[in-house]
Design a protein around this motif. Structure first.
Motif, mmCIF file in Angstrom:
data_model
loop_
_atom_site.group_PDB
_atom_site.id
_atom_site.type_symbol
_atom_site.label_atom_id
_atom_site.label_comp_id
_atom_site.label_asym_id
_atom_site.label_seq_id
_atom_site.Cartn_x
_atom_site.Cartn_y
_atom_site.Cartn_z
ATOM 1 N N TRP A 1 0.815 -1.220 0.000
ATOM 2 C CA TRP A 1 0.000 0.000 0.000
ATOM 3 C C TRP A 1 0.850 1.273 0.000
ATOM 4 O O TRP A 1 0.330 2.359 -0.186
ATOM 5 N N GLY A 2 2.147 1.147 0.243
ATOM 6 C CA GLY A 2 3.027 2.319 0.212
ATOM 7 C C GLY A 2 2.667 3.345 1.266
ATOM 8 O O GLY A 2 2.399 3.019 2.425
ATOM 9 N N VAL A 3 2.606 4.605 0.840
ATOM 10 C CA VAL A 3 2.354 5.707 1.772
ATOM 11 C C VAL A 3 0.970 5.615 2.421
ATOM 12 O O VAL A 3 0.734 6.158 3.498
ATOM 13 N N TRP A 4 0.062 4.876 1.786
ATOM 14 C CA TRP A 4 -1.274 4.717 2.366
ATOM 15 C C TRP A 4 -1.231 3.931 3.670
ATOM 16 O O TRP A 4 -2.154 4.012 4.485
ATOM 17 N N ALA A 5 -0.167 3.167 3.878
ATOM 18 C CA ALA A 5 -0.021 2.436 5.137
ATOM 19 C C ALA A 5 0.077 3.405 6.312
ATOM 20 O O ALA A 5 -0.456 3.149 7.398
ATOM 21 N N ILE A 6 0.758 4.544 6.091
ATOM 22 C CA ILE A 6 0.900 5.559 7.151
ATOM 23 C C ILE A 6 -0.458 6.207 7.435
ATOM 24 O O ILE A 6 -0.846 6.398 8.590
ATOM 25 N N ALA A 7 -1.187 6.533 6.360
ATOM 26 C CA ALA A 7 -2.513 7.134 6.517
ATOM 27 C C ALA A 7 -3.469 6.164 7.206
ATOM 28 O O ALA A 7 -4.228 6.549 8.113
ATOM 29 N N GLY A 8 -3.427 4.897 6.793
ATOM 30 C CA GLY A 8 -4.291 3.895 7.401
ATOM 31 C C GLY A 8 -4.002 3.716 8.878
ATOM 32 O O GLY A 8 -4.914 3.617 9.702
ATOM 33 N N HIS A 9 -2.712 3.677 9.209
ATOM 34 C CA HIS A 9 -2.299 3.560 10.613
ATOM 35 C C HIS A 9 -2.854 4.714 11.438
ATOM 36 O O HIS A 9 -3.397 4.521 12.535
ATOM 37 N N GLN A 10 -2.753 5.943 10.925
ATOM 38 C CA GLN A 10 -3.189 7.125 11.670
ATOM 39 C C GLN A 10 -4.700 7.137 11.881
ATOM 40 O O GLN A 10 -5.188 7.388 12.993
ATOM 41 N N ILE A 11 -5.466 6.856 10.827
ATOM 42 C CA ILE A 11 -6.923 6.906 10.922
ATOM 43 C C ILE A 11 -7.453 5.786 11.817
ATOM 44 O O ILE A 11 -8.348 6.011 12.649
ATOM 45 N N VAL A 12 -6.913 4.586 11.675
ATOM 46 C CA VAL A 12 -7.357 3.466 12.516
ATOM 47 C C VAL A 12 -7.029 3.748 13.982
ATOM 48 O O VAL A 12 -7.842 3.475 14.879
ATOM 49 N N ASN A 13 -5.855 4.307 14.242
ATOM 50 C CA ASN A 13 -5.473 4.639 15.613
ATOM 51 C C ASN A 13 -6.484 5.588 16.243
ATOM 52 O O ASN A 13 -6.968 5.360 17.364
ATOM 53 N N LEU A 14 -6.823 6.654 15.533
ATOM 54 C CA LEU A 14 -7.768 7.638 16.062
ATOM 55 C C LEU A 14 -9.169 7.061 16.189
ATOM 56 O O LEU A 14 -9.880 7.334 17.161
ATOM 57 N N ALA A 15 -9.582 6.254 15.210
ATOM 58 C CA ALA A 15 -10.924 5.679 15.241
ATOM 59 C C ALA A 15 -11.100 4.731 16.424
ATOM 60 O O ALA A 15 -12.101 4.793 17.157
ATOM 61 N N VAL A 16 -10.112 3.867 16.653
ATOM 62 C CA VAL A 16 -10.191 2.915 17.768
ATOM 63 C C VAL A 16 -10.127 3.662 19.101
ATOM 64 O O VAL A 16 -10.900 3.381 20.028
ATOM 65 N N ASN A 17 -9.223 4.621 19.212
ATOM 66 C CA ASN A 17 -9.086 5.398 20.444
ATOM 67 C C ASN A 17 -10.369 6.163 20.753
ATOM 68 O O ASN A 17 -10.835 6.200 21.899
ATOM 69 N N THR A 18 -10.956 6.774 19.719
ATOM 70 C CA THR A 18 -12.204 7.525 19.901
ATOM 71 C C THR A 18 -13.331 6.611 20.365
ATOM 72 O O THR A 18 -14.054 6.918 21.325
ATOM 73 N N GLY A 19 -13.485 5.463 19.704
ATOM 74 C CA GLY A 19 -14.542 4.532 20.079
ATOM 75 C C GLY A 19 -14.406 4.033 21.507
ATOM 76 O O GLY A 19 -15.388 3.972 22.260
ATOM 77 N N LEU A 20 -13.179 3.696 21.913
ATOM 78 C CA LEU A 20 -12.952 3.183 23.261
ATOM 79 C C LEU A 20 -13.206 4.246 24.330
ATOM 80 O O LEU A 20 -13.775 3.955 25.390
ATOM 81 N N LEU A 21 -12.788 5.489 24.062
ATOM 82 C CA LEU A 21 -13.018 6.551 25.049
ATOM 83 C C LEU A 21 -14.504 6.867 25.203
ATOM 84 O O LEU A 21 -14.962 7.221 26.296
ATOM 85 N N TRP A 22 -15.259 6.743 24.119
ATOM 86 C CA TRP A 22 -16.707 6.937 24.215
ATOM 87 C C TRP A 22 -17.319 5.865 25.110
ATOM 88 O O TRP A 22 -18.247 6.125 25.875
ATOM 89 N N VAL A 23 -16.821 4.645 25.007
ATOM 90 C CA VAL A 23 -17.363 3.546 25.801
ATOM 91 C C VAL A 23 -16.888 3.628 27.254
ATOM 92 O O VAL A 23 -17.679 3.475 28.196
#
Length: 381
Positions: free
Chosen positions: A72-94
């Motif tokens: 995936w090249g540079v998209w791996a960095i973008a994917g890592h960042q978005i997934v990190n924020l999405a998981v962190n956001t979901g867990l903090l809401w719970v």
């Protein structure tokens, strides 16, 4: 999102259009957990935040590595960042057990806007400034130079900025509880200042001393120039915790007006130094950041002296023993690295020598900061 085509045109990189638009989602994700983080921080509940952050780091790390290995090249960095924020956001809401209601309080808005708006403007100014170096390097120098600087900055940022973030979250609620007792506030403030320096100064000086073997071992020979930049940047970023605690005090005292005023002055000075050093090259820019950090330290401590009588010279007197320990340790580590052959052995020996020297010299001199740190750890246990 809307400016993505202009950003791509500025750098002449078409891939920046979709990449910028995907990464811009991080702004939305971050905004959804501002209140949850604030409530947990006020309660000094960092355990819950750590659970969410650690889980998000593991999940996003797996996703990022998988994307990198599957092409995936540079998209791996973008994917890592978005997934990190999405998981962190979901867990903090719970985990935070707080959710917004369908109501709005104008009285709360009026009460908080005068204080919060100045901090918001300061934050925007700081964010723009933090990216100015990347913009200038990406435009003026080669793409490879931007890679060297970015990698060096990331290595230096890991111990400095991460620890600074922890200090800001911890010191703010603690200092707020004693904000009207200047005598106690002064004592606790100076204790926080010494303890943070006692941890960060040796880490950053030691990192500067082992920069070359570390970069070669982790990134291979082609990244050697990043090691040169890293060894310089470390001496700029080692002061970040001191900046953070000084700025926290202004917030504790409710002086967001001074916070904004200082931010404007510091960024003007930083940009001026950047403009002067750009024609001299990348190394000169990094050296300039050291002078910028020290000048900004003087500016930050000016109002600290006004508010609680702990100005620049008192703070430097408190920090001088740790600064001496750290610089002398750095000299020992640097000498060790240059004596031993082989980057792997240099890295291991340098780290071992640094830890041994710092432990011995602080014990022999009966360091007050060491005693306070050990007492603090024992108290936490």
């Amino acid at each position: 999102f809307l400016c993505a085509p202009l950003i791509a045109q500025f750098y002449d990189e078409p891939i920046l259009i979709p990449l910028t638009r995907v990464i811009s989602l991080s702004v939305l994700l971050n905004s959804l957990v501002v209140v949850q983080r604030a409530l947990l921080t006020v309660k000094i509940d960092f355990k819950t935040q750590a659970k969410a952050s650690l889980t998000a780091a593991i999940v996003s790390g797996i996703v990022g590595i998988y994307m990198a290995y599957t092409g995936w090249g540079v998209w791996a960095i973008a994917g890592h960042q978005i997934v990190n924020l999405a998981v962190n956001t979901g867990l903090l809401w719970v985990l935070s057990h707080w959710h917004p209601a369908l109501s709005y309080s104008w009285s709360s808005f009026r009460e908080l806007f005068g204080f919060g708006s100045k901090l918001a403007i300061s934050g925007i100014i700081d964010t723009i400034y933090q990216n100015v170096y990347l913009i200038v390097i990406g435009k003026v120098f080669r793409t490879a130079d931007l890679g060297y600087y970015t990698r060096a900055h990331q290595f230096a940022q890991f111990p400095s900025s991460n620890f600074t973030g922890i200090i800001q979250r911890v010191t703010f609620p603690v200092l707020c509880t004693i904000q009207n007792d200047d005598t106690r506030l002064r004592s606790v403030y100076r204790r926080f200042l010494r303890l943070s320096a006692f941890i960060v100064f040796p880490l950053m000086v030691g990192l500067a001393a082992v920069a070359h073997p570390m970069v070669i071992v982790l990134l291979k020979e082609q990244w050697a120039f990043a090691a040169t930049l890293l060894s310089i940047i470390c001496f700029s970023m080692m002061w970040y915790p001191v900046h953070a605690i000084n700025l926290n005090l202004l917030q504790v005292k409710g002086r967001s007006d001074l916070f904004l005023k200082l931010e404007i002055w510091k960024k003007c000075i930083g940009v001026a130094i950047l403009c002067m050093t750009v024609p001299m090259g990348l190394i000169a820019m990094c050296v300039g950041s050291i002078f910028s950090s020290l000048i900004c330290l003087g500016i930050n401590t000016y109002y600290t002296g006004k508010l609680i009588q702990v100005g620049f010279f008192k703070q430097m007197r408190d920090l001088m023993p740790t600064l001496f320990y750290s610089l002398s340790m750095g000299a020992v580590v640097y000498a060790t690295v240059n004596i031993i052959p082989g980057e792997r052995f240099q890295l291991i020996a340098g780290i071992a020598a640094g830890i041994a020297y710092f432990a011995i010299i602080t014990r022999l001199t009966k360091s007050q900061d060491l005693r306070e740190l050990l007492a603090f750890i024992k108290e936490r246990k």
